[in-house]
Structure formats: structure tokens, C-alpha cells
Design an enzyme around this catalytic site. Sequence first.
Site, PDB file in Angstrom:
ATOM      1  N   LEU A 197       5.356   0.491   3.426  1.00 28.27           N
ATOM      2  CA  LEU A 197       4.480  -0.051   2.382  1.00 28.27           C
ATOM      3  C   LEU A 197       3.582  -1.168   2.900  1.00 28.27           C
ATOM      4  O   LEU A 197       2.907  -1.836   2.115  1.00 28.27           O
ATOM      5  CB  LEU A 197       5.339  -0.574   1.216  1.00 28.27           C
ATOM      6  CG  LEU A 197       6.211   0.470   0.506  1.00 28.27           C
ATOM      7  CD1 LEU A 197       7.115  -0.216  -0.526  1.00 28.27           C
ATOM      8  CD2 LEU A 197       5.359   1.540  -0.158  1.00 28.27           C
TER       9      LEU A 197
ATOM     10  N   ASP B  68      -2.717  -1.839  10.140  1.00 32.02           N
ATOM     11  CA  ASP B  68      -2.871  -1.772   8.691  1.00 32.02           C
ATOM     12  C   ASP B  68      -3.465  -3.051   8.097  1.00 32.02           C
ATOM     13  O   ASP B  68      -3.779  -3.096   6.905  1.00 32.02           O
ATOM     14  CB  ASP B  68      -1.518  -1.511   8.013  1.00 32.02           C
ATOM     15  CG  ASP B  68      -1.066  -0.061   8.135  1.00 32.02           C
ATOM     16  OD1 ASP B  68      -1.926   0.801   8.426  1.00 32.02           O
ATOM     17  OD2 ASP B  68       0.132   0.212   7.954  1.00 32.02           O
TER      18      ASP B  68
ATOM     19  N   SER C  89       2.017  -6.275   7.142  1.00 29.41           N
ATOM     20  CA  SER C  89       0.564  -6.292   7.288  1.00 29.41           C
ATOM     21  C   SER C  89      -0.098  -6.981   6.101  1.00 29.41           C
ATOM     22  O   SER C  89      -1.106  -7.679   6.263  1.00 29.41           O
ATOM     23  CB  SER C  89       0.034  -4.861   7.418  1.00 29.41           C
ATOM     24  OG  SER C  89       0.493  -4.259   8.614  1.00 29.41           O
TER      25      SER C  89
ATOM     26  N   LYS D 105       0.846  -1.198   0.000  1.00 33.74           N
ATOM     27  CA  LYS D 105       0.000   0.000   0.000  1.00 33.74           C
ATOM     28  C   LYS D 105       0.877   1.242   0.000  1.00 33.74           C
ATOM     29  O   LYS D 105       2.045   1.224   0.381  1.00 33.74           O
ATOM     30  CB  LYS D 105      -0.936   0.031   1.205  1.00 33.74           C
ATOM     31  CG  LYS D 105      -0.244   0.094   2.577  1.00 33.74           C
ATOM     32  CD  LYS D 105       0.152   1.495   3.035  1.00 33.74           C
ATOM     33  CE  LYS D 105       0.835   1.483   4.393  1.00 33.74           C
ATOM     34  NZ  LYS D 105       1.472   2.778   4.763  1.00 33.74           N
TER      35      LYS D 105
END
Length: 288
Positions: free
Chosen positions: A99, A136, A103, A10
Site C-alpha cells: 500500500l 512509489d 513511500s 495507494k
Amino acid sequence: MKLTVDAPAKINLFLDIVGRLDNGYHSLFMIMQSVALSDKITLEKSEKKGIFLSCSEPRLPSDKSNIAYKAAAAFYEHTGIEPEIKIDIEKRIPFAAGLAGGSADAAAVIAGLNALYKTDLSRSELCEIGLTVGSDVPFCIEGGTCLSQNTGGVLSRLKPLKACYIVLAKPEAGVSTAGAYEAADKTYLYRPDSMRMLDACEKGDFEAMCKYAGNVFEQVVEVIDRVEFKRIMRKHGCSLCQMSGSGPTVFGLFESRENAESCAEELKKICKDVFVTVPVEHGAAVTE
């Protein structure tokens, strides 16, 4: 039985620290985006009872301290199923990068075990399990473009980010997440405009999103070469460049693939970990 799960990384299009809660955790307002750069998680039922973890990155632990192991343990505790699983992590996302690589792995384990055992847990149940192991993780289960609030358990899906190209540049020096929050607590932070950013996202206004994007950690976290990374990204025509999470990765959004690739080539002269990727509208996803 064996299956594989895609675990997308992400980026944070927006990150603001709203405040500190009584339990010591921080309440956040984040707009997060999944990208195609991903780890590959393989799950296979074991002939022996227990959780057995392996990882292609030797610098990461393969014991119960790994967040993916914790995710498996949380799934088994929630469902009451006796553990009997082999988990293999093929790392592609650089770790300690902002990033959400760890998670993403945890999310993939939870989603994968749900598929493997056919437990039919709802997405909200999977996110509840995920939140017990990392803030996250719920987003990494949901994926796409989302507003994440409080400690990660409040998710709202937003309009998809328009098709674009994303350049990621991760310097070798890492960042202490705990240290970043400690520095933020001691600093008067300039607040990015969350209202206008959210409105731009709801309208799908890419230009306005790039204008109102922000990450308060950039005010307190020092990242070697961040200024130079941004200079190169702007030189090649990025629409937005900023740090993801608490760092140290810097990303740039490009409307042109040619510009993104030429930017990446120049960045590779000063940075080892450089990737060109695209937005995706899914989180952890069983692929085989």
C-alpha cells in the site's frame, strides 16, 4: 514552527512488468489510486542540528534506514539547507502491505519540508527528489489517479476514479518484494491488456476499468487466504477484487457502502487488518 501532513496509501488498479532495465531495475506500467487511509506526519523545526525521527510503530526503524529519514536527507541535500528537523510518524497504514505506506511517509516529509521552509519547489522538483529514495514516492507526492511508468518517474494524471468504497484486507504474513520480482523474472507471465485498461481510465468507464484491471504479481506471489478474501468480496457484490502491489493486501471496489461494510465485517472474522476507505484525489497534503 510545526505542521502536519496527510500521507495517503495507494492501491494498484493495474500493474504490469514491462521488462528489466540494464541497471537491474524493472520498468513498470501501473495505474495507481490514492485512498483516504493515511499516515499522519508531524514536522517541527528542532533547536539542534540534525534529523530526528520518531514513529508510533515500534517494529519500524527510527534511524537513517527509515525511508522518511532518507527523504528528509534528500530534501536537505537538494536545497542546501542545514538539517534541523523533528519528524513524527503516526502509522495507520499497515506496513509491508503493498500500500506504499513507507513511500507515502517519504512523500509527506518532502512536501512538508517544502512548505515548512517555503522553498517553493515545483511538483516536478519534489518528485525528482522523491524518486531518489523510492519508486512509489513521486506518485505519493502527486496522488489521485495516475499512470506510472518505467521506474516511477513518468507520471500521467488520469480521470478521477468514480466515487466508490474500497475494502482493504491485509493478512499477517508478509511478502518479499525482491522475491516477488525474482519469481516474476523466472516466469512466463500472462500480460493484462494495458491498452484497453488505459482507454477505460481515460473515458472514466468504471465497468471497463474493473474488467481490464490486473496485477501480474498475482501469478507468482502466494498469499494466504487471498482466494478466500476474494470469495467474500465477490459474495458481497464487489466490482473488482485483486492484490495491490507485490502484496499481500487484497482490495475490493464496491459501489454500495452497505455492501462494503458488510464485506468488511465478514473479513474481520478471518483477518486482523481490514479497512473501509474511499478514493482521494490528492497525494501528500499539508493539513495544519
